[in-house]
Design an enzyme around this catalytic site. Structure first.
Site, PDB file in Angstrom:
ATOM      1  CG  HIS A   1     -17.206   6.160  18.856  1.00  0.00           C
ATOM      2  ND1 HIS A   1     -16.841   4.946  18.295  1.00  0.00           N
ATOM      3  CD2 HIS A   1     -16.059   6.808  19.156  1.00  0.00           C
ATOM      4  CE1 HIS A   1     -15.516   4.889  18.266  1.00  0.00           C
ATOM      5  NE2 HIS A   1     -15.009   5.996  18.771  1.00  0.00           N
ATOM      6  CD  GLU A   2     -15.462   9.990  21.094  1.00  0.00           C
ATOM      7  OE1 GLU A   2     -14.638   9.442  21.853  1.00  0.00           O
ATOM      8  OE2 GLU A   2     -15.261  10.098  19.878  1.00  0.00           O
TER       9      GLU A   2
ATOM     10  CG  HIS B   1     -13.537   5.408  23.392  1.00  0.00           C
ATOM     11  ND1 HIS B   1     -12.884   4.296  22.899  1.00  0.00           N
ATOM     12  CD2 HIS B   1     -13.694   6.256  22.347  1.00  0.00           C
ATOM     13  CE1 HIS B   1     -12.659   4.476  21.604  1.00  0.00           C
ATOM     14  NE2 HIS B   1     -13.138   5.645  21.235  1.00  0.00           N
TER      15      HIS B   1
ATOM     16  CG  HIS C   1     -11.341   3.934  31.648  1.00  0.00           C
ATOM     17  ND1 HIS C   1     -11.156   5.250  31.966  1.00  0.00           N
ATOM     18  CD2 HIS C   1     -10.343   3.259  32.285  1.00  0.00           C
ATOM     19  CE1 HIS C   1     -10.090   5.359  32.749  1.00  0.00           C
ATOM     20  NE2 HIS C   1      -9.583   4.172  32.957  1.00  0.00           N
TER      21      HIS C   1
END
Ligand SMILES: [Zn+2]
Length: 226
Positions: free
Chosen positions: A99-100, A103, A107
């Site tokens: 999940h991280e 991100h 980006h």
């Protein structure tokens, strides 16, 4: 006047949803942090694999203290995982790490909601800090007048916008996470439900935060009208 019982009516939905989300998350995380992934990969390894395959070899994966303190920092272009997810090789650890990484992929793709969220984060931070002082000053000087309500409306409007844009950012990161986990074979089909349960429960906490912000805003709009 100093303690408005009507505020409780507005606060109840956010409080109940927040408690439910926390219970669901601790239940899902508690369960799936005990079940290892077939691949045997740790969260750190899974994140590294997803990032490298996307060409993000310069995005570091670092270990930080705290429980569920995992996050991606767009200003540092770095991924931070809590020790249990960094070192753990459970379904929960790999799911959170992915999940991280999602991100970081947002980006890289210049995903608009993430850019917008990053841009308004400092304003939101300032507003929430300022609000604590203003609220405290209101108590000391027994002043919850027109000016106070106007400031409150501005503060909670900012919070609402921030929480609103957080939802697509979080759901999209989980969607990207699952896509990469299965495409790269880091998680197998029978592990899919576990990953989804952990990530869906985590997303629900952001829904609760949005409801809280909206209800606070509605309360002060109602106060302005009265
Ligand atoms: Zn997230």
């Amino acid at each position: 006047m100093y303690f408005d019982p009507i505020w409780f009516l507005f606060a109840i939905p956010g409080i109940l949803l927040g408690i439910w989300a926390q219970v669901k998350l601790s239940h899902a995380y508690g369960k799936y942090s005990q079940i290892g992934v077939d691949s045997g990969m740790t969260g750190a390894e899974a994140a590294r694999e997803i990032l490298d395959r996307a060409g993000l070899v310069n995005v570091p994966v670092e270990e930080i203290p705290g429980h569920l303190s995992d996050h991606y920092d767009p200003t540092k272009r770095a991924l931070f995982l809590s020790s249990e997810n960094f070192r753990g090789n459970s379904i929960a650890a790999v799911g959170v790490a992915a999940h991280e990484s999602g991100h970081a992929l947002q980006h890289q793709a210049a995903y608009a909601p993430l850019s917008f969220r990053t841009a308004i984060a400092p304003i939101t931070q300032f507003a929430s800090t300022a609000w604590m002082f203003i609220f405290f000053a209101g108590f000391i000087f027994h002043s919850f007048g027109h000016m106070f309500i106007t400031i409150a409306i501005v503060v909670f409007s900012i919070m609402t916008v921030f929480q609103l844009v957080t939802l697509p950012v979080e759901y999209d990161a989980s969607r990207r996470a699952k896509e990469q986990l299965f495409r790269l074979g880091l998680v197998h089909e029978h592990e899919r439900a576990g990953v989804s349960k952990v990530l869906d429960a985590a997303a629900l906490t952001y829904v609760a935060a949005l409801v809280t912000a909206v209800m606070d805003l509605l309360y002060f709009l109602d106060r302005a009208r009265r």
